[in-house]
Write an enzyme that holds these catalytic residues in place. Structure first.
Site, short mmCIF file in Angstrom:
data_model
loop_
_atom_site.label_atom_id
_atom_site.label_comp_id
_atom_site.label_asym_id
_atom_site.label_seq_id
_atom_site.Cartn_x
_atom_site.Cartn_y
_atom_site.Cartn_z
CD GLU A 188 -2.96 -1.35 2.13
OE1 GLU A 188 -2.94 -0.52 3.06
OE2 GLU A 188 -3.81 -2.25 2.01
CE LYS A 321 -10.73 -3.23 3.64
NZ LYS A 321 -10.06 -4.37 4.31
#
Length: 395
Positions: A188, A321
């Site tokens: 990430e 999400k």
């Protein structure tokens, strides 16, 4: 790719590394001779051969998001979207949402706000994941994400600048202490220095924040992803080493460790502090701390799991999400359910992201006020932050 009279609307669906066991099913081919079994030709075939013809024949307008999503859910018929795959359904759902905005002649974030019944929109505080551990990194660190949140910024533009400056200060701090190869980045975009002690990561952050001169404007968030190192009712903070049950710690010991972090560092948010089924530990912890406790693997953006967590008072913030639940309509439902119960909501990317920027518009339209989409590094992360910058300029 979805074509309407207004043009082409394209969506891409992300994938997670540390997935919760209660997530909607991401359909993979499991043909080991192609893409190590990770191919998605089955999901693609479901879109092209089943979903597309059905939507075209029903002639529903793309502005009718809920109708279209419901139709796909009915056709799939399973509890966890295992027939078509959440990746197939969500891809269509996201593309439809983009097409719906164009059909109405409004920006995507406005269309999402309309769908959610929000008259106003709000820009979020970004949570930059600048130190990576857990299943996202090849180091010994057990806890998955250490984030900086520039809550003192006056604008999103300023928050980006603060984040970038702290990130580069952190790079120098790590380089000085651990050498140049310690500044390689994880999935990430955060750094993944080879440290074992989670406290050491917080120390590095504190140091970088001070060096950048922002100690009054930044707080720290963590994503522990504790389900990844849950072992027989206990937790293994050295889970990437050969197994040794003698070092496992109890949920209470782990909770005490978190409390020491909160006491000694500006930690205001902890995500997935315990395993996705360790409800008792969640409940006890949330009742005993005055910080944001975020459910991700616990709640998997699923209204049923959220309702249970609300009843149990297991956490006080939802991680949203879109690919955990698999449609835009259900994502909005999950968000509203959490917000109506007084929870916070943080919109999130996945570790296996794409260049799609849908979640940037989503967080603005849903007014959640928080987004985590990685470090200010790697273009699939920056794409989202840049889109929010553009939205801010527009507003």
């Amino acid at each position: 790719d979805l074509y309407t009279s207004k043009g082409l609307f394209r969506a891409a669906v992300p994938s997670g590394a540390s997935t919760g066991i209660y997530e909607a099913l991401e359909l993979r081919d499991n043909d080991k001779t192609r893409f190590m079994g990770k191919g998605v030709s089955k999901a693609v075939a479901h879109v092209n051969k089943t979903i597309a013809p059905a939507l075209i024949s029903k002639n529903i307008s793309v502005v009718e998001q809920e109708k279209i999503d419901r139709l796909m859910l009915e056709m799939d018929g399973s509890e966890n979207k295992s027939k078509f795959g959440a990746n197939a359904i969500l891809g269509v759902s996201l593309a439809v949402c983009k097409a719906g905005a164009a059909e109405k002649g409004v920006p995507l974030y406005r269309h999402i706000a309309d769908l959610a019944g929000n008259p106003e929109v709000i820009l979020p505080v970004p949570a930059f994941n600048v130190i990576n551990g857990g299943s996202h990194a090849g180091n010994k660190l057990a806890m998955q994400e250490f984030m900086i949140l520039p809550v003192g910024a006056e604008s999103f533009k300023e928050a980006m600048r603060i984040g970038a400056e702290v990130y580069h200060n952190l790079k120098n701090v790590i380089k000085e202490k651990y050498g140049k190869d310690a500044t390689n980045v994880g999935d990430e975009g955060g750094f993944a220095p080879n440290i074992l002690e989670n406290k050491e990561a917080l120390e590095l952050l504190k140091n970088a924040i001070n060096k950048a001169g922002y100690s009054d404007k930044i707080v720290i968030g963590m994503d522990v992803a504790a389900s990844e190192f849950y072992r027989d009712g206990k937790y293994d903070l050295d889970f990437k080493s050969p197994d040794d049950p003698s070092r496992y710690i109890t949920p209470d010991q782990l909770a005490d460790l978190y409390k020491s972090f909160v006491k000694n560092y500006p930690v205001v948010s902890i995500e997935d502090p315990f395993d996705q089924d360790d409800w008792a530990a969640w409940k006890k912890f949330t009742a005993s701390v005055g910080i944001q406790v975020v459910g991700d693997d616990l709640t998997v953006t699923n209204p049923k799991r959220i309702a249970k967590a609300v009843d149990d008072k297991a956490c006080n913030c939802l991680l949203l999400k879109v690919n955990q639940i698999g449609s835009v309509t259900e994502s909005l439902q999950a968000c509203k359910l959490a917000q109506s119960n007084g929870w916070g909501v943080m919109v999130s990317h996945r570790s296996g992201e794409t260049e799609d920027t849908f979640i940037a518009d989503l967080v603005v339209g849903l007014c959640t006020g928080q987004i985590k989409t990685g470090a200010p590094c790697r273009s699939e992360r920056l794409a989202k932050y840049n889109q929010i910058l553009r939205i801010e300029e527009e507003l």
